[in-house]
Write an enzyme that holds these catalytic residues in place. Structure first.
Site, PDB file in Angstrom:
ATOM      1  N   GLU A 209       0.827  -1.211   0.000  1.00 25.39           N
ATOM      2  CA  GLU A 209       0.000   0.000   0.000  1.00 25.39           C
ATOM      3  C   GLU A 209       0.857   1.256   0.000  1.00 25.39           C
ATOM      4  OE1 GLU A 209      -3.758  -1.804   2.606  1.00 25.39           O
ATOM      5  OE2 GLU A 209      -2.461  -0.249   3.462  1.00 25.39           O
ATOM      6  N   LYS A 211       2.347   4.509   1.303  1.00 25.49           N
ATOM      7  CA  LYS A 211       2.579   5.096   2.629  1.00 25.49           C
ATOM      8  C   LYS A 211       2.564   6.608   2.466  1.00 25.49           C
ATOM      9  CE  LYS A 211       5.341   4.799   6.806  1.00 25.49           C
ATOM     10  NZ  LYS A 211       4.965   6.158   7.209  1.00 25.49           N
ATOM     11  N   ARG A 216      -1.981  10.262  10.796  1.00 22.25           N
ATOM     12  CA  ARG A 216      -2.776   9.051  11.047  1.00 22.25           C
ATOM     13  C   ARG A 216      -4.063   9.429  11.769  1.00 22.25           C
ATOM     14  NH1 ARG A 216      -0.706   3.688  12.138  1.00 22.25           N
ATOM     15  NH2 ARG A 216      -2.476   2.237  12.135  1.00 22.25           N
ATOM     16  N   ARG A 231      -3.204   9.280  16.182  1.00 19.36           N
ATOM     17  CA  ARG A 231      -2.510   8.073  16.636  1.00 19.36           C
ATOM     18  C   ARG A 231      -2.196   8.133  18.119  1.00 19.36           C
ATOM     19  NH1 ARG A 231       2.283   7.087  13.241  1.00 19.36           N
ATOM     20  NH2 ARG A 231       2.899   5.617  14.845  1.00 19.36           N
ATOM     21  N   GLU A 260      -5.466   7.904   6.945  1.00 15.78           N
ATOM     22  CA  GLU A 260      -4.512   9.010   6.940  1.00 15.78           C
ATOM     23  C   GLU A 260      -5.172  10.209   6.282  1.00 15.78           C
ATOM     24  OE1 GLU A 260       0.015   9.351   7.522  1.00 15.78           O
ATOM     25  OE2 GLU A 260      -1.305   7.615   7.742  1.00 15.78           O
ATOM     26  N   PHE A 300      -7.221   2.735   5.057  1.00 12.38           N
ATOM     27  CA  PHE A 300      -6.535   1.496   4.673  1.00 12.38           C
ATOM     28  C   PHE A 300      -6.943   0.301   5.525  1.00 12.38           C
ATOM     29  CE2 PHE A 300      -3.489   4.111   7.159  1.00 12.38           C
ATOM     30  CZ  PHE A 300      -3.437   3.351   8.320  1.00 12.38           C
ATOM     31  N   ARG A 372       3.864  -2.999  17.176  1.00 12.30           N
ATOM     32  CA  ARG A 372       4.456  -3.139  15.847  1.00 12.30           C
ATOM     33  C   ARG A 372       4.216  -4.573  15.401  1.00 12.30           C
ATOM     34  NH1 ARG A 372       7.111   1.285  14.262  1.00 12.30           N
ATOM     35  NH2 ARG A 372       7.846   2.700  15.878  1.00 12.30           N
ATOM     36  N   LYS A 378       7.094  -1.350   6.860  1.00 11.46           N
ATOM     37  CA  LYS A 378       7.209  -0.134   6.048  1.00 11.46           C
ATOM     38  C   LYS A 378       8.546  -0.115   5.314  1.00 11.46           C
ATOM     39  CE  LYS A 378       8.691   2.511  10.110  1.00 11.46           C
ATOM     40  NZ  LYS A 378       8.344   3.592  11.049  1.00 11.46           N
TER      41      LYS A 378
END
Length: 508
Positions: A209, A211, A216, A231, A260, A300, A372, A378
């Site tokens: 996807e 970035k 966020r 976030r 986002e 997303f 994470r 990423k």
């Protein structure tokens, strides 16, 4: 329970480096708290206040009264007085807070005073971060760690989750569910040096996807009521009317979406992050700001659609629910492939369009809120890390009189401390130098040696670098090559900084 019990436990936790020992000390104390003390104890030992902020700065904590010889202050008494401190408002409130703080410290022993001072100054770094505290709660409540983590995913505040575990065990933990209007901590991504490396780690077909270099957001809708969170779980609903309107126009009226917001130029290329961040942060004349800098939203992930919670479902299932609920123009572009060549070509096209890079995602992993997750990786066209500033050195030459050279640290989840990886003064504009000098003097931890100012580790900075190499100069045994500042990340907490393990995985 007395405050001295927490102070002694905190000292024991800070004195040792072994994770199991830290968990044991914390669990022993949590096993003795009463139901009405549990949230307070867990918050304090995690370095937090249930009140979050009470309006007392450095000056309000100076010149404490002489300590008592005997410990008598209970957790409830201390917390009730802090509630009173926070409740002060209007003219004379600062003086009133000072009187209450003096009263509070006057009821404490020296060890309790030290503990509370460090707590109020956000300096209680004893290794009792969420991971350690989660294990301690599980041990004290005799429940699986996974159950505590699941509840934390849904509730978002560990003291409340811990209190539920201690009072009701698994049944109370399983009572937590995703609530529309209550944000959950977002899932985070690990890092890789290339699309090929990320795909190799995940295996099989993956989703790749865009970035976006935006802000966020988590959008919640119940009926016509829409709320938007960052976030860091701050409510920014009033600052993003475009997003509110877009979500309200969707056919489903029971939603939680992850995405986002970003400011785009007329040609579709992204504005610099500072433009988007400044627009989202603006609380004054939102209508005028919207006309000058309109925002676009791209979603997303879907955490809830039509009343169904999706957190524990595979990524591909959640994405299918997203595209069924959201029109294509509001969905983050992506490619699903198992072909590395196609993936790398997609990455290059995204970067050519001016975006930050890509996120390579497993099609099978659930939504690992607040962590994470292994299923998101990423990839950027340059190596970057989110690190924490530990100290700053005064500059020389044209930078004389300004704090310049940054000491950079990565997070060590085992100890709860930060491991220094090097220094840099590169990439700092005059504007950033002026800003960071003022900000770091506010965060200074005490007298300096005239050259280096040690600061509270509260600011995250994004650092670009050319690689990681072995080094005996720094405690972690490694150092960044040609590190340079990209930007500060006020939208990220230090708990979201990259870990020592992530840095080590990039070592040459």
């Amino acid at each position: 329970m007395l405050l001295i019990d927490l102070a002694r436990t905190s000292a024991a936790v800070a004195a040792g480096s072994a994770r199991l020992a830290k968990v044991g000390h914390l669990a022993e104390l949590l096993g003795r708290v009463t139901p009405d003390e549990a949230e307070i104890a867990i918050a304090y030992l995690s370095g937090e206040l249930p009140q979050r902020h009470i309006g007392v700065g450095w000056a309000g904590l100076q010149d404490p009264p002489d300590p008592r010889l005997a410990a008598t202050a209970t957790l409830r008494q201390v917390n009730d007085l802090l509630d009173r401190v926070k409740a002060q408002s209007g003219p004379g409130s600062q003086a009133a807070r000072k009187v209450l703080i003096t009263e509070l410290f006057g009821a404490l022993t020296r060890q309790e005073q030290t503990f509370l001072f460090r707590l109020l100054r956000s300096e209680l770094r004893q290794g009792a971060l969420d991971g350690v505290m989660v294990e301690a709660i599980a041990k004290a409540a005799a429940v699986p760690v996974a159950e505590v983590r699941r509840a934390l995913t849904l509730r978002g505040w560990l003291p409340a989750v811990g209190a539920a575990a201690l009072s009701g065990g698994i049944e109370e933990l399983r009572a937590f569910h995703l609530e529309v209007g209550r944000p959950v901590s977002p899932m985070l991504a690990q890092s890789a040096t290339s699309v090929a490396a990320a795909m190799g780690k995940l295996g099989g077909p993956v989703a790749i996807e865009w970035k976006l270099d935006g802000v966020r957001v988590q959008a919640h809708r119940s009926g016509d009521a829409v709320r938007v969170f960052t976030r860091t779980l701050d409510d920014i609903t009033a600052q993003v009317p475009e997003l509110v309107e877009a979500v309200r126009a969707l056919p489903s009226d029971d939603l939680v979406l992850d995405g986002e917001v970003i400011a785009l130029r007329p040609d579709g290329s992204p504005e610099p992050f500072q433009i988007t961040s400044g627009r989202v942060s603006s609380r004054i004349d939102v209508t005028g700001a919207r006309e000058k800098t309109p925002l676009r939203v791209f979603f997303f992930d879907a955490l809830r659609v039509d009343g169904a919670d999706l957190l524990e479902l595979p990524g591909e299932t959640r994405h299918s629910a997203l595209v069924a609920a959201v029109p294509p123009e509001l969905v983050t572009p992506r490619l699903v492939t198992d072909d590395v060549t196609h993936g790398e070509a997609f990455f290059k096209e995204v970067v050519r369009s001016g975006h930050e890079g890509v996120v390579v995602k497993s099609l099978h992993t659930p939504y690992a809120a607040g962590r994470r997750g292994a299923g998101w990786i990423k990839v950027k066209p340059r190596h970057t890390l989110d690190l924490v500033v530990l100290a700053v050195e005064w500059g020389s030459g044209r930078r004389e009189g300004r704090l310049s050279n940054l000491h950079l640290g990565a997070r060590d989840p085992q100890s709860g401390e930060f491991v220094m990886l090097g220094k840099t003064f590169k990439g700092l504009t005059d504007e950033l130098l002026a800003w960071q000098t003022e900000r770091f003097l506010e965060l200074a931890e005490g007298p300096t040696d005239g050259w280096t100012v040690v600061v509270r580790p509260e600011l995250v900075v994004e650092i670009a670098f050319d690689g990681v190499q072995q080094s005996s100069r720094y405690p972690g045994g490694m150092a960044l090559r040609f590190a340079r500042v990209i930007r500060y990340r006020p939208d990220k907490s230090t708990a979201e900084a990259d870990t020592v393990e992530t840095v080590r995985s990039l070592m040459l």
